[in-house]
Design an enzyme around this catalytic site. Sequence first.
Site, mmCIF file in Angstrom:
data_model
loop_
_atom_site.group_PDB
_atom_site.id
_atom_site.type_symbol
_atom_site.label_atom_id
_atom_site.label_comp_id
_atom_site.label_asym_id
_atom_site.label_seq_id
_atom_site.Cartn_x
_atom_site.Cartn_y
_atom_site.Cartn_z
ATOM 1 N N GLU A 56 34.040 -1.191 -25.430
ATOM 2 C CA GLU A 56 33.346 -2.000 -26.526
ATOM 3 C C GLU A 56 33.800 -1.832 -27.555
ATOM 4 O O GLU A 56 33.766 -2.971 -28.593
ATOM 5 C CB GLU A 56 31.914 -1.805 -26.209
ATOM 6 N N CYS A 88 28.463 4.086 -27.827
ATOM 7 C CA CYS A 88 28.912 2.632 -28.115
ATOM 8 C C CYS A 88 27.606 1.809 -28.624
ATOM 9 O O CYS A 88 27.806 0.729 -29.080
ATOM 10 C CB CYS A 88 29.629 2.128 -26.884
ATOM 11 N N ALA A 158 51.761 11.833 5.859
ATOM 12 C CA ALA A 158 53.381 10.910 5.973
ATOM 13 C C ALA A 158 53.634 11.448 7.484
ATOM 14 O O ALA A 158 53.837 12.717 7.554
ATOM 15 C CB ALA A 158 54.032 11.513 4.888
ATOM 16 N N ARG A 188 49.480 9.934 -6.450
ATOM 17 C CA ARG A 188 49.224 11.270 -7.390
ATOM 18 C C ARG A 188 48.895 10.658 -8.773
ATOM 19 O O ARG A 188 48.127 11.408 -9.513
ATOM 20 C CB ARG A 188 50.499 12.025 -7.280
ATOM 21 N N THR A 200 51.101 25.048 4.064
ATOM 22 C CA THR A 200 52.227 23.960 3.447
ATOM 23 C C THR A 200 52.937 24.636 2.217
ATOM 24 O O THR A 200 54.164 24.755 2.077
ATOM 25 C CB THR A 200 51.270 22.721 2.909
ATOM 26 N N GLY A 301 48.447 20.587 4.869
ATOM 27 C CA GLY A 301 48.871 20.044 6.618
ATOM 28 C C GLY A 301 47.816 19.816 7.281
ATOM 29 O O GLY A 301 46.503 19.327 6.990
ATOM 30 N N SER A 307 39.646 20.225 8.490
ATOM 31 C CA SER A 307 38.688 20.686 7.808
ATOM 32 C C SER A 307 37.841 19.770 7.052
ATOM 33 O O SER A 307 36.684 19.750 7.129
ATOM 34 C CB SER A 307 38.952 22.093 6.718
HETATM 35 N N1 LIG Z 1 54.681 15.507 6.514
HETATM 36 C C1 LIG Z 1 53.658 15.352 5.308
HETATM 37 O O1 LIG Z 1 53.005 14.767 4.875
HETATM 38 C C2 LIG Z 1 53.086 16.934 5.305
HETATM 39 C C3 LIG Z 1 52.277 17.149 4.094
HETATM 40 C C4 LIG Z 1 51.967 18.579 4.221
HETATM 41 C C5 LIG Z 1 52.301 19.605 5.045
HETATM 42 N N2 LIG Z 1 53.261 19.385 5.849
HETATM 43 C C6 LIG Z 1 53.543 20.277 6.831
HETATM 44 O O2 LIG Z 1 52.419 20.803 7.611
HETATM 45 C C7 LIG Z 1 52.662 22.144 7.958
HETATM 46 C C8 LIG Z 1 51.602 23.023 7.384
HETATM 47 O O3 LIG Z 1 50.342 22.466 7.935
HETATM 48 P P1 LIG Z 1 49.397 23.522 8.553
HETATM 49 O O4 LIG Z 1 48.413 22.729 9.227
HETATM 50 O O5 LIG Z 1 50.270 24.399 9.425
HETATM 51 O O6 LIG Z 1 48.600 24.263 7.534
HETATM 52 P P2 LIG Z 1 47.873 23.805 6.136
HETATM 53 O O7 LIG Z 1 46.905 22.892 6.484
HETATM 54 O O8 LIG Z 1 48.795 23.470 5.064
HETATM 55 O O9 LIG Z 1 47.038 25.316 5.646
HETATM 56 C C9 LIG Z 1 46.345 25.829 6.639
HETATM 57 C C10 LIG Z 1 45.768 27.276 6.112
HETATM 58 O O10 LIG Z 1 44.923 27.091 4.779
HETATM 59 C C11 LIG Z 1 44.150 28.135 4.953
HETATM 60 N N3 LIG Z 1 42.835 27.371 4.668
HETATM 61 C C12 LIG Z 1 42.020 28.111 3.778
HETATM 62 N N4 LIG Z 1 40.694 27.359 3.851
HETATM 63 C C13 LIG Z 1 40.812 26.523 4.685
HETATM 64 C C14 LIG Z 1 40.328 25.389 4.948
HETATM 65 N N5 LIG Z 1 38.990 25.156 4.468
HETATM 66 N N6 LIG Z 1 40.694 24.659 6.032
HETATM 67 C C15 LIG Z 1 41.935 24.494 6.562
HETATM 68 N N7 LIG Z 1 42.852 25.732 5.979
HETATM 69 C C16 LIG Z 1 42.231 26.531 5.238
HETATM 70 C C17 LIG Z 1 44.452 28.862 6.192
HETATM 71 O O11 LIG Z 1 45.122 30.047 6.045
HETATM 72 P P3 LIG Z 1 44.077 31.311 5.600
HETATM 73 O O12 LIG Z 1 43.459 31.733 6.739
HETATM 74 O O13 LIG Z 1 45.337 32.199 5.276
HETATM 75 O O14 LIG Z 1 43.662 30.981 4.344
HETATM 76 C C18 LIG Z 1 44.856 27.861 7.015
HETATM 77 O O15 LIG Z 1 45.589 28.522 8.148
HETATM 78 C C19 LIG Z 1 54.008 22.349 7.503
HETATM 79 O O16 LIG Z 1 54.948 22.542 8.385
HETATM 80 C C20 LIG Z 1 54.148 21.383 6.333
HETATM 81 O O17 LIG Z 1 55.695 21.215 6.352
HETATM 82 C C21 LIG Z 1 53.850 17.945 6.224
#
Ligand SMILES: NC(=O)c1ccc[n+]([C@@H]2O[C@H](COP(=O)([O-])OP(=O)(O)OC[C@H]3O[C@@H](n4cnc5c(N)ncnc54)[C@H](OP(=O)(O)O)[C@@H]3O)[C@@H](O)[C@H]2O)c1
Length: 370
Positions: A56, A88, A158, A188, A200, A301, A307
């Site tokens: 405004e 304003c 992805a 982003r 991740t 990931g 979650s």
């Molecule tokens: N292609 C893509 O776009 C893309 C993007 C991202 C990741 N990735 C791939 O995904 C893989 C990782 O994924 P992921 O599923 O294994 O792990 P993630 O979702 O990245 O991490 C999970 C971890 O986060 C912690 N965490 C804490 N609070 C949480 C909550 N409320 N909910 C969920 N997790 C929580 C837990 O570990 P703690 O118990 O130790 O806290 C859990 O084991 C990798 O291989 C990566 O390369 C691919």
Amino acid sequence: LNGERWAALMARALELAERGRYGASPNPMVGAVVLDRAGEVVGEGAHLRRGEAHAEVAALAAAGASAVGGTLVVTLEPCTHHGLTPPCVDAVIAARIARVVVGAHDPNPVIAGAGVARLREVGIEVVDGVEEAACRSLNRSYFFWRERGLPFVTLKMAMTLDGKLAPRGGRSQRITSEEARSAGYALREQMDALVVGVGTVLADDPRLLRHLGVNPNPHLRRVVLDSNLRTPATATLLAAHPEDVVIFCRDSATPERRRELEGTGATVVEVGGDDRGGCELHQVLRWLAGHEVSSVLVEGGGETHWSFLNEALAQEVVAFIAPLLLGGRDAVPAVGGTGFPSPLEGVRLRFVTLERLAEDVMIRAEVDGV
Ligand SMILES: NC(=O)c1ccc[n+]([C@@H]2O[C@H](COP(=O)([O-])OP(=O)(O)OC[C@H]3O[C@@H](n4cnc5c(N)ncnc54)[C@H](OP(=O)(O)O)[C@@H]3O)[C@@H](O)[C@H]2O)c1
């Protein structure tokens, strides 16, 4: 001048508001048009960046003395409080505007209709609720954040056509095309914060920065969910702007690890646990909402995506799907966790857009009922 004319001018004000898409947050995007007494457009303005002039004020400055006795058309009601800039409504009154055409009321509890009320109090005619739905939808994250006290959450995935984020064994290599990557980076630019799980961070060691230079604000909050603080102090995401990194943990994290990570400049915040031993996401999101985060992009990931969906805390999904099949029951799924036991309990989405990006497909879908 009739309703149609107001609607057309509001459409122009909405167009102007778009100019603030990358800089206004956590303020809303706002656009304004000023007409003189004869109904000619004599000024236009937009809120481009937090801390800078509101729409405004910019439009009134452009109009100068021609605004006297004229009309102000604005997508959101003028504010009544001293924030980073003065109210304003005072500028509107000082400009001796005779009529204000308003799109939507501001859901900010310190304003919430007070702008419109103040204008009427001093005898300015107010035409209220013009193109209200469009004005609200332009700022859907802002309205969501103000009305619910939580950021608007988008899950970005992805993945391969068979729904995998990464092959068995973890470390993600490139799955989607350069075009899809850029579209992911464009997301982003529009968000106040990025969230990833510690899985991740450990697998990919990402930077999680903005790369396109479109958003004038260099600070992007980067958030890690990390119950036991497994994030290494040497993680790449802590190398640049560690002050923008927030690591959420549980009480099981040791004070030594906490001190070590805080020593890098990052913020460590303890929250309660969820039923799977992770960080309680309502608390995480409320903390972020209280720190001016109105929108969040969750970049994985699979466990993290699960979650958010399981807690009904995601409002939108953007999926980049590559024409690739990876297979493997141990590959990383786009959505992990235990899964929902029946289609009726699954998260129902509504496809909003489907787009071809080089060889990939981008699907934007909203969670039903948002
Ligand atoms: N292609 C893509 O776009 C893309 C993007 C991202 C990741 N990735 C791939 O995904 C893989 C990782 O994924 P992921 O599923 O294994 O792990 P993630 O979702 O990245 O991490 C999970 C971890 O986060 C912690 N965490 C804490 N609070 C949480 C909550 N409320 N909910 C969920 N997790 C929580 C837990 O570990 P703690 O118990 O130790 O806290 C859990 O084991 C990798 O291989 C990566 O390369 C691919």
